[in-house]
Design a protein around this motif. Structure first.
Motif, PDB file in Angstrom:
ATOM      1  N   GLU A 135      -7.635  11.875 -37.086  1.00  0.00           N
ATOM      2  CA  GLU A 135      -8.546  11.842 -38.757  1.00  0.00           C
ATOM      3  C   GLU A 135      -9.782  11.402 -37.863  1.00  0.00           C
ATOM      4  OE1 GLU A 135      -4.703  10.044 -41.275  1.00  0.00           O
ATOM      5  OE2 GLU A 135      -5.409   9.061 -39.683  1.00  0.00           O
ATOM      6  N   THR A 136      -9.518  10.882 -37.264  1.00  0.00           N
ATOM      7  CA  THR A 136     -11.061  10.547 -36.502  1.00  0.00           C
ATOM      8  C   THR A 136     -12.241  11.012 -35.772  1.00  0.00           C
ATOM      9  OG1 THR A 136     -10.855   8.275 -35.635  1.00  0.00           O
ATOM     10  CG2 THR A 136     -13.116   8.884 -34.733  1.00  0.00           C
ATOM     11  N   ARG A 137     -11.339  12.644 -35.611  1.00  0.00           N
ATOM     12  CA  ARG A 137     -12.231  13.607 -34.504  1.00  0.00           C
ATOM     13  C   ARG A 137     -12.459  14.793 -35.867  1.00  0.00           C
ATOM     14  NH1 ARG A 137     -11.729  12.999 -29.629  1.00  0.00           N
ATOM     15  NH2 ARG A 137      -9.843  12.794 -28.893  1.00  0.00           N
ATOM     16  N   ALA A 138     -11.631  14.233 -37.202  1.00  0.00           N
ATOM     17  CA  ALA A 138     -11.359  15.399 -38.152  1.00  0.00           C
ATOM     18  C   ALA A 138     -13.074  14.959 -38.809  1.00  0.00           C
ATOM     19  CB  ALA A 138     -10.706  15.724 -38.892  1.00  0.00           C
ATOM     20  N   PHE A 139     -13.522  13.559 -38.646  1.00  0.00           N
ATOM     21  CA  PHE A 139     -13.861  12.832 -39.466  1.00  0.00           C
ATOM     22  C   PHE A 139     -15.264  13.020 -38.793  1.00  0.00           C
ATOM     23  CE2 PHE A 139     -17.460   8.999 -39.299  1.00  0.00           C
ATOM     24  CZ  PHE A 139     -17.268   8.643 -40.200  1.00  0.00           C
ATOM     25  N   LEU A 140     -15.284  13.419 -38.026  1.00  0.00           N
ATOM     26  CA  LEU A 140     -16.667  13.344 -37.035  1.00  0.00           C
ATOM     27  C   LEU A 140     -17.341  14.552 -37.135  1.00  0.00           C
ATOM     28  CD1 LEU A 140     -16.183  11.417 -33.265  1.00  0.00           C
ATOM     29  CD2 LEU A 140     -17.859  11.107 -35.360  1.00  0.00           C
ATOM     30  N   ALA A 141     -16.234  15.980 -37.370  1.00  0.00           N
ATOM     31  CA  ALA A 141     -16.505  17.453 -37.208  1.00  0.00           C
ATOM     32  C   ALA A 141     -16.938  17.510 -38.383  1.00  0.00           C
ATOM     33  CB  ALA A 141     -15.410  18.518 -36.985  1.00  0.00           C
ATOM     34  N   ARG A 142     -16.405  16.699 -39.562  1.00  0.00           N
ATOM     35  CA  ARG A 142     -16.916  17.060 -41.091  1.00  0.00           C
ATOM     36  C   ARG A 142     -18.294  16.412 -41.466  1.00  0.00           C
ATOM     37  NH1 ARG A 142     -12.117  15.092 -42.793  1.00  0.00           N
ATOM     38  NH2 ARG A 142     -12.708  13.205 -42.947  1.00  0.00           N
ATOM     39  N   ALA A 143     -18.613  15.413 -40.664  1.00  0.00           N
ATOM     40  CA  ALA A 143     -19.706  14.407 -40.661  1.00  0.00           C
ATOM     41  C   ALA A 143     -20.842  15.431 -40.380  1.00  0.00           C
ATOM     42  CB  ALA A 143     -19.661  13.117 -40.244  1.00  0.00           C
ATOM     43  N   VAL A 144     -20.703  15.513 -38.986  1.00  0.00           N
ATOM     44  CA  VAL A 144     -21.525  16.783 -38.403  1.00  0.00           C
ATOM     45  C   VAL A 144     -21.997  18.172 -38.811  1.00  0.00           C
ATOM     46  CG1 VAL A 144     -22.245  18.285 -36.222  1.00  0.00           C
ATOM     47  CG2 VAL A 144     -20.988  15.729 -35.721  1.00  0.00           C
ATOM     48  N   GLU A 145     -20.780  18.368 -39.582  1.00  0.00           N
ATOM     49  CA  GLU A 145     -21.689  19.847 -40.405  1.00  0.00           C
ATOM     50  C   GLU A 145     -21.962  19.895 -41.825  1.00  0.00           C
ATOM     51  OE1 GLU A 145     -17.811  21.834 -43.269  1.00  0.00           O
ATOM     52  OE2 GLU A 145     -17.292  22.562 -40.759  1.00  0.00           O
ATOM     53  N   HIS A 146     -21.699  18.216 -42.273  1.00  0.00           N
ATOM     54  CA  HIS A 146     -22.941  18.246 -43.157  1.00  0.00           C
ATOM     55  C   HIS A 146     -24.223  18.004 -43.141  1.00  0.00           C
ATOM     56  CE1 HIS A 146     -19.551  17.762 -46.327  1.00  0.00           C
ATOM     57  NE2 HIS A 146     -18.786  17.172 -45.895  1.00  0.00           N
ATOM     58  N   GLN A 147     -24.642  18.275 -41.497  1.00  0.00           N
ATOM     59  CA  GLN A 147     -25.868  17.540 -41.080  1.00  0.00           C
ATOM     60  C   GLN A 147     -26.599  18.899 -41.592  1.00  0.00           C
ATOM     61  OE1 GLN A 147     -25.817  16.358 -37.087  1.00  0.00           O
ATOM     62  NE2 GLN A 147     -24.452  14.391 -38.341  1.00  0.00           N
ATOM     63  N   SER A 148     -26.366  20.294 -41.715  1.00  0.00           N
ATOM     64  CA  SER A 148     -26.843  21.987 -41.761  1.00  0.00           C
ATOM     65  C   SER A 148     -26.504  22.022 -43.476  1.00  0.00           C
ATOM     66  CB  SER A 148     -26.279  22.401 -40.601  1.00  0.00           C
ATOM     67  OG  SER A 148     -25.287  22.788 -41.018  1.00  0.00           O
TER      68      SER A 148
ATOM     69  N   ARG B 148      -8.178  -1.816 -44.501  1.00  0.00           N
ATOM     70  CA  ARG B 148      -7.656  -2.465 -45.343  1.00  0.00           C
ATOM     71  C   ARG B 148      -8.291  -2.329 -47.038  1.00  0.00           C
ATOM     72  NH1 ARG B 148      -6.697  -8.653 -46.818  1.00  0.00           N
ATOM     73  NH2 ARG B 148      -8.897  -9.137 -45.787  1.00  0.00           N
ATOM     74  N   PHE B 149      -9.227  -2.274 -47.446  1.00  0.00           N
ATOM     75  CA  PHE B 149      -9.874  -2.015 -48.784  1.00  0.00           C
ATOM     76  C   PHE B 149     -10.806  -0.338 -48.846  1.00  0.00           C
ATOM     77  CE2 PHE B 149     -10.430  -6.527 -48.250  1.00  0.00           C
ATOM     78  CZ  PHE B 149      -9.599  -7.247 -49.287  1.00  0.00           C
ATOM     79  N   MET B 150     -10.253  -0.132 -47.779  1.00  0.00           N
ATOM     80  CA  MET B 150     -10.844   1.742 -47.641  1.00  0.00           C
ATOM     81  C   MET B 150      -9.355   3.139 -48.368  1.00  0.00           C
ATOM     82  SD  MET B 150     -14.535   1.325 -46.765  1.00  0.00           S
ATOM     83  CE  MET B 150     -15.400   0.093 -45.706  1.00  0.00           C
ATOM     84  N   GLU B 151     -10.467   3.691 -48.365  1.00  0.00           N
ATOM     85  CA  GLU B 151      -9.717   4.468 -49.477  1.00  0.00           C
ATOM     86  C   GLU B 151      -8.774   5.523 -48.537  1.00  0.00           C
ATOM     87  OE1 GLU B 151     -10.872   6.614 -53.127  1.00  0.00           O
ATOM     88  OE2 GLU B 151     -12.590   5.037 -53.360  1.00  0.00           O
ATOM     89  N   TRP B 152      -9.499   5.039 -47.193  1.00  0.00           N
ATOM     90  CA  TRP B 152      -8.644   6.258 -46.083  1.00  0.00           C
ATOM     91  C   TRP B 152      -7.743   5.239 -44.454  1.00  0.00           C
ATOM     92  CZ3 TRP B 152     -12.255   4.708 -41.974  1.00  0.00           C
ATOM     93  CH2 TRP B 152     -13.089   3.569 -42.304  1.00  0.00           C
ATOM     94  N   GLY B 153      -7.894   5.679 -43.364  1.00  0.00           N
ATOM     95  CA  GLY B 153      -7.556   4.731 -42.257  1.00  0.00           C
ATOM     96  C   GLY B 153      -6.657   3.892 -42.643  1.00  0.00           C
ATOM     97  N   PRO B 154      -5.812   2.895 -41.797  1.00  0.00           N
ATOM     98  CA  PRO B 154      -6.515   2.919 -40.253  1.00  0.00           C
ATOM     99  C   PRO B 154      -6.493   4.348 -40.056  1.00  0.00           C
ATOM    100  CG  PRO B 154      -4.384   2.154 -40.625  1.00  0.00           C
ATOM    101  CD  PRO B 154      -4.516   1.854 -41.785  1.00  0.00           C
ATOM    102  N   ASN B 155      -6.933   5.451 -38.973  1.00  0.00           N
ATOM    103  CA  ASN B 155      -7.520   6.089 -38.322  1.00  0.00           C
ATOM    104  C   ASN B 155      -6.699   6.460 -37.246  1.00  0.00           C
ATOM    105  OD1 ASN B 155      -9.081   7.209 -40.356  1.00  0.00           O
ATOM    106  ND2 ASN B 155     -11.472   8.109 -39.216  1.00  0.00           N
ATOM    107  N   THR B 156      -6.076   7.539 -37.288  1.00  0.00           N
ATOM    108  CA  THR B 156      -5.386   8.396 -35.828  1.00  0.00           C
ATOM    109  C   THR B 156      -6.750   9.005 -34.891  1.00  0.00           C
ATOM    110  OG1 THR B 156      -5.213  11.014 -37.019  1.00  0.00           O
ATOM    111  CG2 THR B 156      -3.045   8.912 -37.678  1.00  0.00           C
ATOM    112  N   PRO B 157      -6.310   9.456 -34.046  1.00  0.00           N
ATOM    113  CA  PRO B 157      -7.246   9.615 -33.489  1.00  0.00           C
ATOM    114  C   PRO B 157      -7.900  10.943 -34.012  1.00  0.00           C
ATOM    115  CG  PRO B 157      -5.410   8.626 -31.678  1.00  0.00           C
ATOM    116  CD  PRO B 157      -4.902   8.776 -33.278  1.00  0.00           C
TER     117      PRO B 157
END
Length: 181
Positions: free
Chosen positions: A44-57, A33-42
């Protein structure tokens, strides 16, 4: 790989295998409700995870998007430290927990661990966080962790077709050290 432990939680790097836990909170309209994102579709969640993993390197790494894991319940939220200026050693933090885990002090633990990581491991001088003024629980978490309210920005975010205000909180390295880091 980042791994932070609090008295009850593990804060660690996200993986693609975290989809179920992440999507459970990220698709909840009340949680976002107070976030700039969401509620996520499936997707969007997969894309979020992909970006998070990509940033690790990334080198230098500026984005530490992490999972909040409960030892018995798995992933119950997400959080992060985001370096906003290497030169000025500034970062921001954020956190989000599953609705089932609200009111138990977990967010306070998570924010404290993120602040410690930012100052101790990343060498930051200043750490900030923002929230919607109506999100009382979030600004209380910041205050419990020694952050000071530094400002109230009026209508600074256009979210879901509505202008929203933000409270700005901050803590300096010296304040953190004086408060018993």
């Amino acid at each position: 790989m980042v791994q932070l432990k609090t008295s009850r939680l593990l804060i660690r790097e996200l993986t693609q295998d975290d989809y179920e836990g992440v999507h459970a909170y990220a698709s909840d309209q009340e949680v976002t409700r107070f976030m700039e994102w969401g509620p996520n579709t499936p997707a969007e969640t997969r894309a979020f995870l992909a970006r998070a993993v990509e940033h690790q390197s990334d080198d230098p790494r500026l984005n530490y998007t992490l999972a909040v894991e409960h030892p018995d319940e798995g992933v119950i939220g997400g959080c992060g430290v985001y370096v906003t200026s290497l030169q000025n050693r500034n970062a921001s933090i954020g956190y989000c927990l599953s609705r089932l885990h609200w009111g138990r002090g977990y967010a306070t633990e998570v924010a404290g661990a993120l602040i410690a990581f930012g100052f101790e491991a990343l060498g930051m001088h200043r750490i900030t966080a923002t929230c919607d003024p109506r999100n009382t629980a979030s600004w209380r978490v910041m205050e419990h962790n020694g952050m000071r309210r530094e400002g109230h920005m009026r209508e600074d975010k256009l979210m879901r077709g509505e202008w929203r205000d933000s409270l700005v909180y901050g803590i300096l390295r010296g304040e953190y050290m004086r408060n018993g880091a």
